[in-house]
Write a protein that holds these residues in place. Structure first.
Motif, PDB file in Angstrom:
ATOM      1  N   LEU A   3       0.821  -1.222   0.000  1.00 50.96           N
ATOM      2  CA  LEU A   3       0.000   0.000   0.000  1.00 50.96           C
ATOM      3  C   LEU A   3       0.847   1.261   0.000  1.00 50.96           C
ATOM      4  N   GLN A  14      -6.809  -7.701   0.277  1.00 47.20           N
ATOM      5  CA  GLN A  14      -8.273  -7.560   0.192  1.00 47.20           C
ATOM      6  C   GLN A  14      -8.658  -6.116  -0.106  1.00 47.20           C
ATOM      7  N   PHE A  15      -8.073  -5.190   0.644  1.00 48.94           N
ATOM      8  CA  PHE A  15      -8.441  -3.779   0.452  1.00 48.94           C
ATOM      9  C   PHE A  15      -7.910  -3.244  -0.867  1.00 48.94           C
ATOM     10  N   PHE A  74     -14.368 -11.673  -2.638  1.00 49.46           N
ATOM     11  CA  PHE A  74     -13.089 -12.247  -3.048  1.00 49.46           C
ATOM     12  C   PHE A  74     -13.173 -13.751  -3.302  1.00 49.46           C
ATOM     13  N   PHE A 114     -18.382  -8.735   2.235  1.00 48.21           N
ATOM     14  CA  PHE A 114     -17.030  -8.305   1.867  1.00 48.21           C
ATOM     15  C   PHE A 114     -16.158  -9.516   1.552  1.00 48.21           C
ATOM     16  N   ALA A 166      -4.893  -9.321   4.380  1.00 47.47           N
ATOM     17  CA  ALA A 166      -5.783  -8.181   4.644  1.00 47.47           C
ATOM     18  C   ALA A 166      -5.460  -7.023   3.703  1.00 47.47           C
ATOM     19  N   GLU A 167      -4.177  -6.800   3.519  1.00 45.43           N
ATOM     20  CA  GLU A 167      -3.716  -5.726   2.635  1.00 45.43           C
ATOM     21  C   GLU A 167      -4.240  -5.940   1.213  1.00 45.43           C
ATOM     22  N   ARG A 191     -14.224  -5.987   7.267  1.00 47.52           N
ATOM     23  CA  ARG A 191     -13.751  -7.369   7.371  1.00 47.52           C
ATOM     24  C   ARG A 191     -14.741  -8.272   8.107  1.00 47.52           C
ATOM     25  N   PHE A 218      -8.326   3.818   0.134  1.00 49.59           N
ATOM     26  CA  PHE A 218      -8.285   2.613  -0.705  1.00 49.59           C
ATOM     27  C   PHE A 218      -8.830   2.801  -2.121  1.00 49.59           C
TER      28      PHE A 218
END
Lengths: 204, 190
Positions: free
Chosen positions: A3, B48-49, A199, A195, B45-46, A190, A158
């Motif tokens: 990120l 996913q976002f 995925f 959510f 987790a990273e 989460r 995000f």
């Protein structure tokens, strides 16, 4: 991709030079700035309005205001955050206006003809459009669980890929407040099964 | 104690690690650096976002309308101070001040027809009127209806007539007093 590295470098020094030239009123100097940020600002506004035509109108206003006020921007390297800040205010104005319109009932709810579900199935890319519609439905359900501040911080981080310091600057909050809101928003996302399903069901 | 055997990071710590690992306690950071399970959870987790953001970008439409031409020439010819709310506000305040000053200015052209107000003179006039009323009351002490009953300017009302109406009586002390020459005569009489 981590990120921390996602935030793109907006052209570095060259862009700052364009900003300075645009502030001096050099003809054409603002065009590269528009070219560079138009897609980002358009998406940012679309995420919040979910109407392509409204987003286009708002983006026009954002760049027109930025063009008029660029001389007031003291730090050219902050152009990205500054544009997002203008866009944020325009989105707020849009919702304020919409609330008044709804209150007086003068204007019918605008339906974007390209986005309307009625036409989705008649197009060759119907499946893709349907998937798009479903994604935004799920996303809207998830985002409703967040407070106003959490939602804004989450989107800026995000979806708009802004850094924590840029978000703090735009929202006029401390970095620790921004982080706290972000942790809370991420935690709420989460916890939601919708959510997690995003995925697992071939969305990506 | 072996760092790897320390308890795994909780959900909050995992989220903190996604945003800024520096927000973790020293012990948590140390654990994360050696624990593959926790590192895997952070990466998961990273991702996913990140994927959520990518999906949003993919499902957002592309703008179809280009940005309209920017008014470069207007900007160059028009000074920034000529437009906007500041000059409008300044003009409004200026006009307001002008109206107020003209309204209160004693030498304003529309004020020439008016006499200057002499307060002392008005007070003098009031005093004169009051004194005239007082003197009139002294001269005409009786109310108007009584004046018509006994008018003083009746020519037939002579002294003889009055003596006829109210003859002088010797016993009348007051008359005696009046006709015999005052207090000294009265003393003698008594």
């Amino acid at each position: 991709m981590p990120l921390q590295n996602l935030h793109p470098d907006p052209g570095g020094k060259r862009l700052a030079a364009y900003v300075q030239e645009a502030a001096r009123g050099v003809e054409g100097a603002f065009d590269p700035i528009v070219e560079r940020f138009y897609p980002d600002i358009f998406k940012m506004v679309y995420y919040r309005t979910q109407s392509r035509t409204d987003a286009e109108d708002i983006v026009q206003e954002v760049f027109l205001q930025a063009f008029k006020k660029i001389a007031t921007l003291k730090a050219p390297e902050r152009i990205r955050g500054w544009l997002f800040q203008i866009a944020m205010n325009k989105v707020k104005d849009y919702y304020r206006k919409k609330r008044w319109q709804k209150l007086f009932g003068k204007f019918p709810e605008y339906v974007d003809p390209q986005d309307s579900e009625s036409r989705q199935f008649q197009r060759p890319d119907a499946e893709k459009r349907l998937q798009r519609g479903d994604f935004w439905k799920i996303f809207n359900r998830l985002i409703k669980k967040l407070s106003k501040m959490e939602k804004e911080v989450f989107l800026l981080k995000f979806f708009d890929h802004l850094t924590i310091s840029e978000i703090a600057q735009i929202l006029n909050r401390s970095e620790s407040t921004v982080k706290t809101c972000l942790y809370r928003a991420m935690g709420k996302f989460r916890k939601e099964s919708a959510f997690q399903r995003l995925f697992q069901e071939g969305w990506t | 104690m072996n760092k790897r055997s320390a308890p795994h990071l909780g959900e909050t710590q995992i989220l903190k690690a996604v945003i800024d690992k520096a927000d973790l306690e020293d012990a948590e950071q140390s654990h994360l650096s050696v624990c593959p399970t926790c590192r895997h959870r952070v990466v998961e987790a990273e991702n996913q976002f990140l994927r959520l953001g990518e999906m949003a970008a993919r499902y957002a439409p592309q703008p179809t309308r280009p940005l309209r031409r920017l008014p470069y020439r207007e900007k160059r010819t028009a000074a920034p101070w000529m437009f906007g709310w500041r000059p409008a506000l300044a003009s409004a305040v200026g006009i307001l001040l002008l109206i107020v000053s003209l309204t209160w200015w004693p030498g304003a052209p529309w004020r020439h027809g008016e006499e200057p107000v002499d307060t002392a003179g008005l007070e003098r006039i009031d005093d004169t009127v009051l004194m005239a009323e007082v003197e009139a009351l002294i001269d005409e002490a009786l109310p108007v209806p009584y004046l018509s009953i006994a008018p003083e300017d009746e020519p037939r009302m002579t002294d003889d007539f009055m003596r006829f109406v109210a003859p002088v009586t010797e016993n009348d002390s007051l008359t005696l007093y009046r006709f015999k020459g005052g207090w000294a005569s009265w003393q003698r009489f008594v």
